[in-house]
Write a protein that holds these residues in place. Structure first.
Motif, mmCIF file in Angstrom:
data_model
loop_
_atom_site.group_PDB
_atom_site.id
_atom_site.type_symbol
_atom_site.label_atom_id
_atom_site.label_comp_id
_atom_site.label_asym_id
_atom_site.label_seq_id
_atom_site.Cartn_x
_atom_site.Cartn_y
_atom_site.Cartn_z
ATOM 1 N N ALA A 172 0.839 -1.209 0.000
ATOM 2 C CA ALA A 172 0.000 0.000 0.000
ATOM 3 C C ALA A 172 0.869 1.251 0.000
ATOM 4 O O ALA A 172 0.487 2.280 -0.556
ATOM 5 C CB ALA A 172 -0.921 -0.010 1.220
ATOM 6 N N THR A 173 2.061 1.168 0.600
ATOM 7 C CA THR A 173 2.930 2.351 0.689
ATOM 8 C C THR A 173 3.266 2.885 -0.703
ATOM 9 O O THR A 173 3.235 4.092 -0.935
ATOM 10 C CB THR A 173 4.229 2.012 1.448
ATOM 11 N N TYR A 182 -0.055 7.639 9.840
ATOM 12 C CA TYR A 182 0.940 6.723 9.262
ATOM 13 C C TYR A 182 2.060 7.577 8.644
ATOM 14 O O TYR A 182 1.790 8.597 8.013
ATOM 15 C CB TYR A 182 0.264 5.837 8.216
ATOM 16 N N TYR A 212 2.743 9.370 4.644
ATOM 17 C CA TYR A 212 1.944 10.385 3.929
ATOM 18 C C TYR A 212 2.731 11.696 3.753
ATOM 19 O O TYR A 212 2.830 12.228 2.646
ATOM 20 C CB TYR A 212 0.651 10.731 4.679
ATOM 21 N N ASN A 232 -4.495 3.328 12.163
ATOM 22 C CA ASN A 232 -3.195 3.115 12.793
ATOM 23 C C ASN A 232 -2.649 4.483 13.162
ATOM 24 O O ASN A 232 -2.561 5.340 12.288
ATOM 25 C CB ASN A 232 -2.252 2.421 11.798
ATOM 26 N N ASP A 271 -7.124 5.176 3.103
ATOM 27 C CA ASP A 271 -6.173 4.118 3.436
ATOM 28 C C ASP A 271 -6.933 3.060 4.237
ATOM 29 O O ASP A 271 -7.221 3.240 5.417
ATOM 30 C CB ASP A 271 -5.027 4.742 4.252
ATOM 31 N N LYS A 312 -1.499 -7.126 5.314
ATOM 32 C CA LYS A 312 -2.299 -7.140 6.542
ATOM 33 C C LYS A 312 -3.333 -8.266 6.486
ATOM 34 O O LYS A 312 -3.575 -8.947 7.473
ATOM 35 C CB LYS A 312 -3.056 -5.813 6.714
HETATM 36 C C1 LIG Z 1 -2.118 2.852 7.958
HETATM 37 C C2 LIG Z 1 -1.174 2.115 7.083
HETATM 38 N N1 LIG Z 1 -1.156 2.390 5.783
HETATM 39 C C3 LIG Z 1 -0.329 1.749 4.933
HETATM 40 C C4 LIG Z 1 0.547 0.797 5.386
HETATM 41 C C5 LIG Z 1 1.489 0.143 4.413
HETATM 42 O O1 LIG Z 1 1.088 -1.098 3.963
HETATM 43 P P1 LIG Z 1 2.105 -1.992 3.105
HETATM 44 O O2 LIG Z 1 2.930 -2.764 4.061
HETATM 45 O O3 LIG Z 1 1.214 -2.832 2.261
HETATM 46 O O4 LIG Z 1 2.934 -1.046 2.292
HETATM 47 C C6 LIG Z 1 0.577 0.490 6.747
HETATM 48 C C7 LIG Z 1 1.559 -0.498 7.265
HETATM 49 O O5 LIG Z 1 1.863 -0.545 8.428
HETATM 50 C C8 LIG Z 1 -0.308 1.157 7.614
HETATM 51 O O6 LIG Z 1 -0.325 0.897 8.934
#
Ligand SMILES: Cc1ncc(COP(=O)(O)O)c(C=O)c1O
Length: 383
Positions: A96-97, A121, A124, A170, A198, A232
Motif C-alpha cells: 500500500a505504501t 501513518y 503520507y 493506525n 487508506d 495485513k
Molecule cells: C495505515 C497504514 N497504511 C499503509 C501501510 C502500508 O502497507 P504496506 O505494508 O502494504 O505497504 C501500513 C503499514 O503498516 C499502515 O499501517
C-alpha cells in the motif's frame, strides 16, 4: 563534492528502527513494530512456490496479472456489494505504501495542500512534500481519536487538493462510520478535492462493527483512491503486495506514476494471491474474529497492570495510557519500559507533527501468539 541538499531534512532514522534495535539490545519482546509473529496460510505459500517453479518469473502486466485484478474485483463485490472494473479501476501495487506514493503524486502539484489527521501513518507527509505540496496536519480529538469536523472545515481552502483518511486507524484503533463519510462528502463536493482512503486494515474490525469503506459511498468513491494491503489481510507484511482502486480517470493518472515507480509487482506473489482469494473467499469475514480473539487475550492479560486500556475497534494495535505509572514523556517511557520490563512499545507522539502536550500514550501491536501476549501481561504487571 558538497553534501546533497536533503529534500527531506526532517526525516531521520524511523522510530521503528530505533525501538527494534533497542528490543534486540535488551532482548526484549518487541510489540513496537506492526507485524504478525506468525505466518500466513500454507496454501498461499504453496501456490507462490508453485508459480515460481512453473515459470511465472518475468514482469507482470503493469496494472496487475488479470486473474488477480479479477479476484480483487470479486472480493470487493463480495464484501461491499459494489462493482469495480478489474482492468480499468484496479491496480496491483508493491504494498500500500507504494500505492499511497503514486496516488499522492497523481494529484498533488506544487504548493497544493493535503490534509492528514494526526496521529498519522508516517509515509503520507514525506510523499506530499516530495510532490511539492504542503502537508496540513489536523489532530484527531483526544482519547477517542475522532475527526474534529469544525477544524477540518476551517482548514479547507482553495489550495486544498487532497484529504487522507485511514480507517481502521493506525495507530489508534479508532474507526470511521458511514455518517463520517457523508460529512466528508458534504465538505468537499463543491471543490476540486480528492480523497485517499487508506483501508489497509479493512478486514480487521471488531465487535460486529462494519467497516465503513468508501466503496459504500458512490459519490465519494468517484473522487477517491482506495488503498488496501494483502500484507495485513494474509499475515504476509514482508511480501509487500497491495492494490489501489480508483475511477478510470484517476486510475489513468495513478498508473502514469506507478509504471515509473515500479512498473509492476512481483509476478508469482500475484498469482498465488489470486488462488488464495478464489479458494478461501471466507477468509476476509473470518479475520475480524481471529484478531478480536487476540485483542481480547491481550486486554485480559493487561487487566491486572496499571496501564489504562483505550478503546480498540480495529487494526492490530492497542493504545495504553501510562499516566498512573510515570511522568516521563512517551519516548523516554518506552526506553524505560524496555529496560525495566523487557517490553517494547511505540510512543504515539512519533505519529504527530506536533505531539499533544503531556499526552502519555504508547502503542502495542497484538498480532502475536497468545503465549507472547500473556507473557507481556506478566511482565507488565510488575511495572
Ligand atoms: C495505515 C497504514 N497504511 C499503509 C501501510 C502500508 O502497507 P504496506 O505494508 O502494504 O505497504 C501500513 C503499514 O503498516 C499502515 O499501517
Amino acid at each position: 563534492m558538497p553534501d546533497i541538499e536533503s529534500k527531506l531534512p526532517q526525516v531521520g532514522t524511523t522510530i521503528f528502527a530505533t525501538m527494534s534495535a533497542l528490543a534486540i539490545k535488551h532482548n526484549a519482546i518487541n510489540l513496537a513494530q506492526g507485524f504478525p509473529d506468525f505466518d500466513g496460510s500454507a496454501y498461499l505459500k504453496e501456490r507462490v512456490c508453485h508459480y515460481i517453479n512453473n515459470g511465472a518469473n518475468q514482469y507482470a502486466p503493469m496494472p496487475g496479472v488479470p486473474v488477480l485484478n479479477q479476484a480483487i474485483a470479486d472480493k470487493i463485490h463480495l464484501c461491499y456489494g459494489t462493482d469495480v472494473s478489474p482492468t480499468e479501476e484496479i491496480t496491483v501495487t508493491s504494498g500500500a505504501t507504494q500505492g499511497l506514493f503514486a496516488a499522492i503524486h497523481a494529484v498533488i502539484r506544487l504548493d497544493d495542500e493535503a490534509i492528514v489527521f494526526d496521529p498519522a501513518y508516517d509515509s503520507y507527509d514525506p510523499a506530499i512534500e516530495l510532490a511539492g505540496g504542503k502537508c496540513v496536519h489536523i489532530p484527531l480529538t483526544e482519547e477517542v481519536f475522532a475527526i474534529d469536523w469544525q477544524m477540518l472545515a476551517e482548514s479547507i481552502n482553495e489550495r486544498t487538493r487532497l484529504i487522507i483518511i485511514n480507517s481502521p486507524h493506525n495507530p489508534t484503533g479508532s474507526t470511521l462510520n458511514t455518517s463520517d463519510l457523508e460529512k466528508l462528502w458534504q465538505l468537499i463536493k463543491d471543490r476540486e478535492i480528492y480523497l485517499i482512503s487508506d483501508e489497509v486494515y479493512e478486514h480487521i474490525i471488531f465487535d460486529g462493527l462494519k467497516h465503513a469503506s468508501v466503496h459504500y459511498h458512490a459519490q465519494l468513491a468517484e473522487r477517491t483512491f482506495i488503498l488496501s494491503s494483502f500484507g495485513k489481510t494474509y499475515h504476509m507484511t514482508g511480501w509487500k503486495v497491495g492494490y489501489c482502486v480508483a475511477p478510470l480517470k484517476m486510475t489513468r493518472e495513478f498508473r502514469k506514476i506507478h509504471q515509473f515507480l515500479v512498473f509492476s509487482t512481483s509476478t508469482p506473489m500475484q498469482y498465488g494471491l489470486a488462488d488464495m482469494i478464489n479458494k478461501y473467499p471466507k477468509h476476509t469475514s473470518e479475520l475480524p474474529g481471529f484478531y478480536q480473539q487476540k485483542r481480547d487475550v491481550f486486554r485480559e492479560a493487561m487487566q491486572a497492570t496499571r496501564f489504562k486500556l483505550l478503546e480498540c475497534s480495529g487494526t492490530y494495535f492497542q493504545l495504553v495510557g501510562y499516566s498512573g505509572i510515570s511522568h516521563l514523556n512517551e519516548f523516554d517511557f518506552c526506553h524505560w519500559l524496555t529496560e525495566k520490563a523487557g517490553v517494547v512499545g511505540i510512543p504515539i507522539s512519533s505519529f504527530y507533527q506536533s505531539p499533544v502536550e503531556g499526552q502519555k500514550i504508547i502503542r502495542f501491536c497484538f498480532a502475536k501468539s497468545s503465549e507472547t501476549l500473556q507473557k507481556v501481561g506478566e511482565l507488565l504487571r510488575k511495572v
